[in-house]
Design a protein around this motif. Structure first.
Motif, short mmCIF file in Angstrom:
data_model
loop_
_atom_site.label_atom_id
_atom_site.label_comp_id
_atom_site.label_asym_id
_atom_site.label_seq_id
_atom_site.Cartn_x
_atom_site.Cartn_y
_atom_site.Cartn_z
N HIS A 191 0.82 -1.22 0.00
CA HIS A 191 0.00 0.00 0.00
C HIS A 191 0.85 1.26 0.00
O HIS A 191 0.36 2.35 -0.23
CB HIS A 191 -0.97 -0.02 1.19
CG HIS A 191 -0.31 0.22 2.51
ND1 HIS A 191 0.25 -0.81 3.23
CD2 HIS A 191 -0.11 1.34 3.22
CE1 HIS A 191 0.77 -0.31 4.34
NE2 HIS A 191 0.58 0.98 4.36
N VAL A 192 2.15 1.12 0.26
CA VAL A 192 3.05 2.27 0.15
C VAL A 192 3.61 2.34 -1.27
O VAL A 192 3.70 3.41 -1.86
CB VAL A 192 4.21 2.16 1.16
CG1 VAL A 192 5.17 3.30 0.99
CG2 VAL A 192 3.67 2.09 2.58
N LEU A 193 3.96 1.18 -1.82
CA LEU A 193 4.59 1.15 -3.14
C LEU A 193 3.65 1.60 -4.25
O LEU A 193 4.06 2.33 -5.15
CB LEU A 193 5.08 -0.27 -3.43
CG LEU A 193 6.48 -0.59 -2.92
CD1 LEU A 193 6.84 -2.01 -3.29
CD2 LEU A 193 7.50 0.38 -3.49
N ARG A 194 2.40 1.18 -4.16
CA ARG A 194 1.49 1.45 -5.27
C ARG A 194 1.33 2.97 -5.57
O ARG A 194 1.55 3.37 -6.71
CB ARG A 194 0.15 0.78 -5.04
CG ARG A 194 -0.13 -0.24 -6.16
CD ARG A 194 -1.44 -0.93 -6.01
NE ARG A 194 -1.48 -1.78 -4.83
CZ ARG A 194 -2.61 -2.24 -4.31
NH1 ARG A 194 -3.77 -1.94 -4.85
NH2 ARG A 194 -2.57 -2.98 -3.24
N PRO A 195 0.99 3.76 -4.57
CA PRO A 195 0.93 5.20 -4.87
C PRO A 195 2.28 5.77 -5.30
O PRO A 195 2.32 6.71 -6.11
CB PRO A 195 0.47 5.83 -3.55
CG PRO A 195 0.51 4.77 -2.54
CD PRO A 195 0.54 3.45 -3.21
#
Lengths: 259, 157
Positions: free
Chosen positions: B4-8
């Motif tokens: 959930h940190v990497l995607r944005p």
């Protein structure tokens, strides 16, 4: 949290590498580098300057007419690159100022904004032509967010019509109110010192049109130039000196009522 | 790192890449710092030539004298010599090809630019020009009916 020396050095190295990747995407120029990489855009050894002798102006408005026609500023639109203001000061210290249509058709009516001023009350009256001051330190250029307006190497501030986005920051930033929206091109518009004429060795349209020699243009860096000599040897003033814009339009006979 | 940190993060990096790509194609090659400082000289270089190549419309008396020698010389010896031909005759542009004839302004308003009487102290330069009161001096008739604009001393015969 425990941290061995090996782990610390590893992460430091990784961190440094990671930080340097995005940095290398940008190019930083030292002032010397940028100066070496650039070429001057104007005539070398030239700094265009302007003299307005308010003592000579009679308010005929031929300069405004010539400017509008030469530079294709719509003739009947209430905008103009140069204009002439009339100042009438009365005995009680009041000043009356007008510039109908920028003085395009001259001043033929003694009434100012419909107001009759008794002639015996008038202590002084004069005309002041105005135009872009082509400041050495132009606030209008500094506020442009897209690089559409700039100063040439010979000191003239120009607007790139194909690049201007029409945000109007420059119009707000100019302390002299010389900028406006061009009604046809819908971009910021201003006096160019007739850049197409001065770069061919001609005078500006307003200088040529003035029958009384109230306007002069010349090269301030040439000691033989009449304009440079006037600026050096005579008492000249600039408009709104306190703004620190360093105007290159110099006035002879400027009155304290002029603003 | 968590998903959930990497995607944005990928979204942001993609947006930056897109911006750089668009910038690469949209910004002209000659756009940059052309002069002393980034502050004042950041622009499209060819725009200086755009302004240099703007059409000159007011050509000056030296063009007029090539064909209208008689008129230019008569005018040059009169009190009106300081007035350029094109102030009244209009800009020459590419005359005589285009326009074939110039739109001469013979209106009363043209003369009144200088000759309308304004009740100002003698320090005003305007007062050195012979004044008339437009409401009293033959109102309604054109000045050129009586006065020769090329030589104001003469009256039209």
């Amino acid at each position: 949290m425990s941290c061995s020396r090996r782990k610390f050095l590893k992460s430091t190295l990784k961190g440094t590498l990671a930080a340097s990747v995005p940095l290398s995407a940008f190019r930083f120029l030292s002032p010397a580098e940028s100066r070496a990489a650039t070429e001057s855009t104007g005539t070398p050894g030239t700094r265009w300057g302007f003299i307005v002798d308010t003592n000579k102006c009679v308010g005929c408005g031929f300069c405004v007419k010539a400017c509008k026609k030469e530079n294709e500023v719509p003739y009947d639109a209430p905008v103009t690159r140069t204009w002439v203001e009339r100042y009438v000061v009365t005995r009680d210290g009041k000043d009356y100022i007008d510039s109908p249509m920028g003085g395009r058709d001259g001043f033929t009516d003694p009434k100012i904004r419909g107001e009759e001023i008794p002639p015996e009350e008038i202590t002084k009256a004069f005309f002041v032509p105005k135009l872009c001051n082509q400041c050495e330190n132009p606030p209008c250029v500094q506020v442009c967010p897209v690089g559409a307006t700039y100063q040439t190497g010979d000191g003239v501030v120009l607007v790139d019509r194909s690049w201007c986005i029409g945000c109007g920051y420059c119009i707000m930033a100019c302390p002299y109110g010389v900028r406006f929206f061009h009604p046809v091109y819908r971009v910021a518009e201003k006096c160019t010192f007739c850049y197409h004429r001065i770069s061919k060795g001609m005078k500006t349209a307003c200088v040529d049109a003035c029958p009384f020699g109230a306007r002069q243009i010349g090269n301030l860096l040439d000691p033989e130039d009449p304009v440079a000599q006037i600026v050096q040897t005579q008492r000249v003033a600039v408009l709104k000196d306190e703004y620190g814009t360093k105007p290159q339009v110099f006035y002879i006979g400027l009155d304290k009522n002029v603003r | 790192m968590k998903n959930h940190v990497l995607r944005p993060l990928w979204v942001v990096l993609g947006a930056i890449a897109l911006l750089l790509l668009v910038r690469y194609f949209m910004v002209p090659a000659d756009f940059g710092v052309h002069g002393e400082s980034f502050k004042l000289s950041f622009h499209r270089l060819s725009n200086v030539d755009d302004w240099r190549n703007f059409t000159v419309k007011y050509k000056g008396n030296t063009l007029c004298i090539e064909c209208h020698e008689e008129n230019v010389e008569a005018h040059a010896n009169s009190a009106h010599a300081i007035i350029q031909c094109e102030n009244c005759h209009g800009p020459a542009e590419n005359h005589p090809d285009n326009p074939e004839s110039l739109a001469l302004d013979t209106s009363r308003e043209l003369c009144l630019r200088c000759h309308a009487d304004l009740p100002y102290p003698s320090s005003t330069a305007r007062n050195q020009i012979p004044p008339i009161d437009p409401n009293k001096h033959n109102p309604g008739s054109a000045c050129v009916q009586c006065h020769n604009p090329h030589n104001p001393e003469l009256e039209v015969g």
